[in-house]
Structures are given as C-alpha cells and as structure tokens.
Design a protein around this motif. Structure first.
Motif, PDB file in Angstrom:
ATOM      1  N   GLY A 275       5.447  13.392  36.129  1.00 33.96           N
ATOM      2  CA  GLY A 275       4.056  13.419  36.568  1.00 33.96           C
ATOM      3  C   GLY A 275       3.924  13.647  38.062  1.00 33.96           C
ATOM      4  O   GLY A 275       3.023  14.370  38.522  1.00 33.96           O
ATOM      5  N   TYR A 295       5.720  16.068  30.616  1.00 33.11           N
ATOM      6  CA  TYR A 295       4.785  14.999  30.982  1.00 33.11           C
ATOM      7  C   TYR A 295       3.619  14.914  29.995  1.00 33.11           C
ATOM      8  O   TYR A 295       3.253  13.820  29.542  1.00 33.11           O
ATOM      9  N   GLN A 299       2.750  11.608  27.846  1.00 32.76           N
ATOM     10  CA  GLN A 299       1.683  10.812  28.458  1.00 32.76           C
ATOM     11  C   GLN A 299       0.892   9.961  27.462  1.00 32.76           C
ATOM     12  O   GLN A 299       0.547   8.810  27.774  1.00 32.76           O
TER      13      GLN A 299
END
Length: 309
Positions: A275, A295, A299
C-alpha cells in the motif's frame, strides 16, 4: 546503560532478550498475557542458536514506571510507531537514542514527526521469529542481525555506544554507511515476499520455484526500486537482481510475518508495504501495477481483520 524495548514480539523479544541475558539493564514495555508471563516465568527464547530464559530488570505496561533510558528500541508494528513514540517523553534524557526496528521504509520519518532529530537513529533488523506463546519467543531462521546508522550518514560516537550494547549481547550487528539504502533493501525483500505470499498462501521457496510467481516477485521488486530511486535513495542498479538472489537463498518453507498475519486474520502491515508503494507511486507519478494488484486483492481481508480487532 539502560535499554528500553517497546514491544516484546518476535523482534523485541529476541533482541531485548539477548541484551537482558548478557547481564545488561533492560526494561520491556509490553501488555496483556505476554506481560504477566514474563513477570512470573521470565522471558523464554527458543532459538535455533540455543534456548535461554532471562529475567529483565523490569517488565511493565506503564511508561511512568520506567527509568530514564539510554537506548530505546521501538519493536512494534509499523502502524503503531507514532503512537509508541508519543509515549516516550517521560523516559527521555538529553542524549537518549531511539531506533525503530520494524519493517517498513518510513519508520524513522514517523519517529521524527514526534521527536527531535537528535534522538533518532535509523535501523532495521533481519530475523525469522514470532511469539510462540505468552512469554515465549521462537527464533526459527536466519542469523539475527541489527543494522543501524545516522540518517545523515555521519559516523558518530553514539553509534559506537549502541554497538557496544549489541556486541555484549552477542548478536550480529553493524553500523551502516547509508542506512536509507539498507532500509529500502530490506523493505524491497519483505514487501516483495509478504504480499504475494499472503495472496498465494505459498512459502518463499514455493514462490521462487514457480516461473510465473518468480516473475511477479521481480515485478514487485522493480516497482519498489523505481519508487526508492525517485525518492533519492541511492539504490544500486543491481538491487533487484540482488534481492531475487537473496530470496532464492531463503529457507524453502519460510514465510514472512505479515504474510502469516494476513493468513491468520490479524491486522497486518499491508498498508505499510504494498500500500505504501502504491501511494508513493501516485505522488511521484510512477506506475506500480503489480503492487496495486496485490494490495487491492488483500485489502478486503485487511479491513475485515481491523474491524474485528
């Protein structure tokens, strides 16, 4: 010399334990069941280099109980660095040295946002370790090492004082010629294997053995190299090749701590790893599609873990 360890997980528990076991004054600032176990039974370290039990000078969860420190090692997770640093004021002396050791590329900057630069030294560590049970640390791979250095690259007397503490503790350590390069090199490795490892549920050896996954590892590392270079870090043009070689030499069954956190549903350093590269890439107008994909896939799991915690 009084060393204070903020957090006694795999990193703080091992290195702080080694300093304490060498007869030096060590205080652990730690919470919960881990705190009670260390207080009652001592800190137990199970290590491939030899087990030991040490009884620190003090183990507490209250900063006001702690004597003034000569050296403070911040060994929390990356997202906890600012909060951990903010509580240090009561134990600072004029010449107290503070070194963050967790994974991530911007931990020194986080400490500098709270403390005067005269207190801050850059650092990182290399170790495979984890909390095995409350009061018990397991070191299961890699020769543990701490690398540290002044953020302005100068060689100072205080670095030698830190080295004396580490040398007496008996673990590998060195003063860096350019701590920013060393931090970003470690960051390149840990970010490259952590995110993809969490996404695939594969070990480092399994990922490297796959031609397709090895290509994704290289693409991840290349984007990190491009971001670091754009930020003015003097990375070698052979950095990516070097990291790939380093990955190839890791224990086949090894996994990274962030990978294990994600797989086990705990909050992780995902935002501080892949990130972080995505966000820095946006600021610098550098495309980071591989890190963005990894990412974005992970997430939702990260959000779920943080909601539960």
């Amino acid at each position: 010399m009084h060393t204070v360890i903020i957090g006694a997980g795999g990193v703080g528990g091992y290195f702080g334990g080694k300093i304490s076991n060498s007869g030096q004054k060590v205080t652990f600032l730690v919470r919960g069941k881990h705190l009670e176990a260390i207080r009652t039974k001592g800190l137990q370290v199970h290590s491939i280099d030899g087990d030991f039990v040490t009884h620190p000078f003090l183990t507490t969860d209250t900063i006001t109980d702690v004597d003034k420190a000569d050296l403070i090692l911040i060994c929390t997770k990356s997202w906890q660095v600012k909060e951990a640093t903010a509580q240090l004021q009561p134990i600072l002396k004029e010449n107290t040295i503070v070194i963050p050791l967790q994974n991530g590329a911007d931990n020194a900057e986080k400490v500098l946002s709270v403390l005067d630069k005269n207190h801050v030294v850059g650092g990182l560590c290399k170790i495979y370790s984890k909390i095995e049970a409350p009061g018990v640390i397991s070191h299961f791979g890699h020769t543990p090492e701490i690398i540290f250095g002044e953020l302005d690259k100068h060689k100072t007397d205080r670095l030698l004082r830190v080295k004396q503490i580490f040398d007496k503790a008996g673990f590998s350590n060195r003063i860096s010629d350019d701590i920013h390069v060393d931090i970003w090199s470690k960051f390149m490795f840990i970010t490259t294997v952590s995110g993809l490892g969490a996404l695939t549920r594969a070990t480092i050896g399994e990922m490297y053995a796959s031609i397709e996954l090895r290509a994704i590892l290289r693409a991840t590392a290349t984007e990190i190299y491009e971001v670091a270079s754009a930020k003015g870090v003097a990375m070698s043009p052979t950095s990516v090749d070097g990291i790939m070689t380093f990955i190839s030499k890791q224990p086949f069954d090894a996994t990274a701590s962030t990978q294990r956190d994600i797989m086990e549903g705990r909050p992780s350093e995902l935002d501080n790893f892949n990130g972080f590269i995505v966000e820095e890439g946006k600021k610098l107008d550098i495309q980071t599609p591989t890190n963005l994909f990894i990412y974005s896939c992970l997430q939702p799991m990260e959000s779920r873990a943080r909601y539960k915690s």
